[in-house]
Design a protein around this motif. Structure first.
Motif, mmCIF file in Angstrom:
data_model
loop_
_atom_site.group_PDB
_atom_site.id
_atom_site.type_symbol
_atom_site.label_atom_id
_atom_site.label_comp_id
_atom_site.label_asym_id
_atom_site.label_seq_id
_atom_site.Cartn_x
_atom_site.Cartn_y
_atom_site.Cartn_z
ATOM 1 N N ARG A 121 39.971 36.052 41.169
ATOM 2 C CA ARG A 121 41.120 36.151 40.268
ATOM 3 C C ARG A 121 40.684 36.464 38.842
ATOM 4 N NH1 ARG A 121 43.689 30.425 41.740
ATOM 5 N NH2 ARG A 121 41.448 30.025 41.656
ATOM 6 N N SER A 122 41.522 37.233 38.166
ATOM 7 C CA SER A 122 41.277 37.594 36.774
ATOM 8 C C SER A 122 42.350 36.983 35.888
ATOM 9 C CB SER A 122 41.314 39.117 36.597
ATOM 10 O OG SER A 122 40.316 39.724 37.379
ATOM 11 N N VAL A 123 41.977 36.718 34.667
ATOM 12 C CA VAL A 123 42.918 36.153 33.703
ATOM 13 C C VAL A 123 43.746 37.278 33.093
ATOM 14 C CG1 VAL A 123 43.152 34.842 31.565
ATOM 15 C CG2 VAL A 123 41.330 34.263 33.193
ATOM 16 N N ALA A 125 45.847 38.136 30.137
ATOM 17 C CA ALA A 125 46.083 37.658 28.773
ATOM 18 C C ALA A 125 47.094 38.530 28.045
ATOM 19 C CB ALA A 125 44.754 37.611 28.003
ATOM 20 N N ALA A 132 48.474 31.848 29.776
ATOM 21 C CA ALA A 132 47.568 32.727 30.512
ATOM 22 C C ALA A 132 47.842 32.601 32.001
ATOM 23 C CB ALA A 132 46.112 32.350 30.207
ATOM 24 N N LYS A 133 47.870 33.731 32.676
ATOM 25 C CA LYS A 133 48.126 33.742 34.115
ATOM 26 C C LYS A 133 46.925 34.327 34.863
ATOM 27 C CE LYS A 133 52.459 32.287 34.031
ATOM 28 N NZ LYS A 133 52.404 31.901 32.591
ATOM 29 N N LEU A 134 46.920 34.136 36.154
ATOM 30 C CA LEU A 134 45.865 34.701 36.990
ATOM 31 C C LEU A 134 46.440 35.770 37.910
ATOM 32 C CD1 LEU A 134 43.950 31.454 38.050
ATOM 33 C CD2 LEU A 134 43.327 33.079 36.252
ATOM 34 N N PHE A 136 45.341 38.243 41.319
ATOM 35 C CA PHE A 136 44.389 38.268 42.434
ATOM 36 C C PHE A 136 43.731 39.635 42.563
ATOM 37 C CE2 PHE A 136 44.900 34.280 44.789
ATOM 38 C CZ PHE A 136 45.959 33.730 44.094
ATOM 39 N N ASN A 137 42.400 39.607 42.659
ATOM 40 C CA ASN A 137 41.664 40.849 42.877
ATOM 41 C C ASN A 137 41.560 41.179 44.358
ATOM 42 O OD1 ASN A 137 41.034 41.119 40.082
ATOM 43 N ND2 ASN A 137 39.497 39.530 40.343
ATOM 44 N N LEU B 6 49.023 27.370 26.503
ATOM 45 C CA LEU B 6 48.186 28.471 26.970
ATOM 46 C C LEU B 6 47.628 28.219 28.365
ATOM 47 C CD1 LEU B 6 46.918 31.165 26.357
ATOM 48 C CD2 LEU B 6 45.053 29.978 25.183
ATOM 49 N N ALA B 20 48.691 31.129 40.631
ATOM 50 C CA ALA B 20 48.581 32.103 39.542
ATOM 51 C C ALA B 20 48.530 31.417 38.180
ATOM 52 C CB ALA B 20 49.761 33.070 39.589
ATOM 53 N N PHE B 22 46.611 29.515 35.287
ATOM 54 C CA PHE B 22 45.231 29.397 34.812
ATOM 55 C C PHE B 22 45.045 27.976 34.282
ATOM 56 C CE2 PHE B 22 41.910 30.901 31.499
ATOM 57 C CZ PHE B 22 40.869 30.639 32.370
ATOM 58 N N ILE B 90 38.209 38.846 32.348
ATOM 59 C CA ILE B 90 37.715 37.491 32.577
ATOM 60 C C ILE B 90 38.137 37.074 33.974
ATOM 61 C CG2 ILE B 90 37.847 35.065 31.885
ATOM 62 C CD1 ILE B 90 38.369 35.942 29.048
ATOM 63 N N ARG B 91 37.176 36.601 34.748
ATOM 64 C CA ARG B 91 37.484 36.092 36.079
ATOM 65 C C ARG B 91 37.199 34.594 36.129
ATOM 66 N NH1 ARG B 91 34.895 40.557 40.289
ATOM 67 N NH2 ARG B 91 35.766 42.405 39.286
ATOM 68 N N THR B 92 37.889 33.920 37.014
ATOM 69 C CA THR B 92 37.550 32.529 37.266
ATOM 70 C C THR B 92 37.363 32.338 38.768
ATOM 71 O OG1 THR B 92 38.078 30.219 36.726
ATOM 72 C CG2 THR B 92 39.901 31.604 37.528
#
Lengths: 152, 152
Positions: A121-123, A125, A132-134, A136-137, B6, B20, B22, B90-92
């Motif tokens: 997952r990527s943030v 912005a 901030a949301k995520l 899915f890659n 945030l 989804a 963060f 940015i990934r988590t």
């Protein structure tokens, strides 16, 4: 072999940064972070931690052995799933307090959720005022975690 | 903007892994590890740490802002050297306790030793009985650290 022989004592700044002695720095909990990356694709797979003994086992075995902070036990990655990580190369950084593991990831993936990488997952912005949301890659799983990790 | 807005509160396992929202996990010292990688070459550049406020600044500024554990201060990477890291992505990871920063590394390099990457040495495990050694991947410096960081 004792770990005293395997790893060097921490020297001065010049020795640590410019020397050929491997003197990894373990933190107050005795751990060093290790970022596992796919040796072929260079994709980041997972970030986990090693203590001195698990790093020794990793070097001797040629497969990643972490220290599980949650289970407080040695974690030979793939011992359950078969998805071992064969070490291709280990790098350390200037102050030797972090590791990068280039690995050959055996099996479908590194992540217990069934994905090839834990970093799926990527943030987003783009609208920070709303938080901030995520995104899915790779929503699709590489394997079914139940069939690999499930109790039988 | 408050950081409460945030970042999301930590939910249950399913929310953290498949959601989804963060909700980064900061450790007992209030830190999360962040591996900066070159967005173009995918080479690992450095591993540093962020606290909640530095992660907020990173998202708002679009450049990497770490927390320096040694200096105990915010560390806007490149503020001294000009070698800022522009955030590309940015990934988590699954449990949201680690970050990967894909960055455009401005200037010659990320490492204070003058090299493009802090990970300029590999562990040589070919003769463990004699101890693990380090070999240099890029002995040549990308820039002269004295000219960039030296006192004038």
């Amino acid at each position: 072999m004792s770990t005293t022989q395997l790893f060097a004592e921490r020297g001065d700044k010049a020795q640590i940064e410019e020397g050929a002695a491997f003197a990894p720095k373990f933190d107050a909990d005795g751990l060093i972070p290790a970022m596992a990356m796919d040796a072929t694709t260079k994709e980041p797979l997972m970030l986990a931690y090693m203590n001195e003994e698990s790093l020794r086992r990793t070097l001797e075995l040629g497969e990643a052995v972490y220290w599980s902070r949650s289970r407080k036990e040695y974690w030979h990655k793939g011992a359950t799933s078969g998805h071992v990580q064969k070490i291709v190369e280990i790098r350390t950084d200037c102050d030797q307090d972090a590791l990068v593991l280039y690995v050959e990831q055996v099996g479908a993936g590194a992540c217990h959720t069934g994905r090839g990488s834990c970093f799926y997952r990527s943030v987003d912005a783009s609208d920070l005022a709303s938080g901030a949301k995520l995104t899915f890659n790779s929503k699709d799983r590489a394997f079914d975690p139940e069939s690999v990790y499930g109790k039988h």
